[in-house]
Scaffold this active site. Sequence first.
Site, PDB file in Angstrom:
ATOM      1  N   HIS A  34      32.964  46.732  40.868  1.00 24.00           N
ATOM      2  CA  HIS A  34      32.917  48.446  41.336  1.00 24.00           C
ATOM      3  C   HIS A  34      33.180  48.830  39.837  1.00 24.00           C
ATOM      4  O   HIS A  34      33.935  48.595  39.131  1.00 24.00           O
ATOM      5  CB  HIS A  34      33.837  48.584  42.335  1.00 24.00           C
ATOM      6  CG  HIS A  34      35.105  48.309  42.042  1.00 24.00           C
ATOM      7  ND1 HIS A  34      35.661  47.043  42.250  1.00 24.00           N
ATOM      8  CD2 HIS A  34      36.208  49.053  41.771  1.00 24.00           C
ATOM      9  CE1 HIS A  34      37.056  46.926  41.779  1.00 24.00           C
ATOM     10  NE2 HIS A  34      37.268  48.245  41.563  1.00 24.00           N
ATOM     11  N   HIS A 115      34.233  52.034  33.771  1.00 18.27           N
ATOM     12  CA  HIS A 115      34.134  50.688  33.374  1.00 18.27           C
ATOM     13  C   HIS A 115      34.108  49.655  34.693  1.00 18.27           C
ATOM     14  O   HIS A 115      34.440  50.210  35.953  1.00 18.27           O
ATOM     15  CB  HIS A 115      35.315  50.067  32.642  1.00 18.27           C
ATOM     16  CG  HIS A 115      36.509  50.032  33.214  1.00 18.27           C
ATOM     17  ND1 HIS A 115      37.326  50.940  33.718  1.00 18.27           N
ATOM     18  CD2 HIS A 115      37.344  48.869  33.914  1.00 18.27           C
ATOM     19  CE1 HIS A 115      38.240  50.628  34.426  1.00 18.27           C
ATOM     20  NE2 HIS A 115      38.298  49.461  34.708  1.00 18.27           N
TER      21      HIS A 115
END
Length: 171
Positions: A34, A115
């Site tokens: 995620h 990220h």
Amino acid sequence: MKYGIVLFPSKKLQDLANSYRKRYDPSYALIPPHLTVRDPFEATEQEIEQVVSQLRQTAKESHPLVLKITKYSSFSPVNNVIYMKAEPTEELKSLSEKCYSGALSGEPEYSFVPHVTVGQKLSSDEHSDVLGQLKMQDISHEEVIDRFHLLYQLDNGSWTVYETFLLGGGE
């Protein structure tokens, strides 16, 4: 209860991230790959109703966004986290900022660096070795994300979806 707000990338990108996470991320079994939009936070049942209302409004006011992964990087020397770096687009930054205002007001622990984590809690030697290998690989991935998710943490430490919000209100 502890909550968090994330974007889930496509299965293709999740599969690539998981190919490393299985070995290098002890959180592999607790949450799928995620991109964190807002750090975890505590909220009561009453507070979460306000949060959900705000997130519905945020979703309506936002548009689907482009997730562009360009390289592998690390937060070293702050901590030994290896990740797929996402381009910090205005849409991503705006969504994150909105998730720290109103009913969600608070200060992020770190500045927003979009990220997808592929490794963490590595020894310094292992971190250096794995990052060196990954940096030699080309990674170029782009996709459109049309939803974000409010998650909550279960007693066993794993995370599950509380509610999903379509960007642009699904229109």
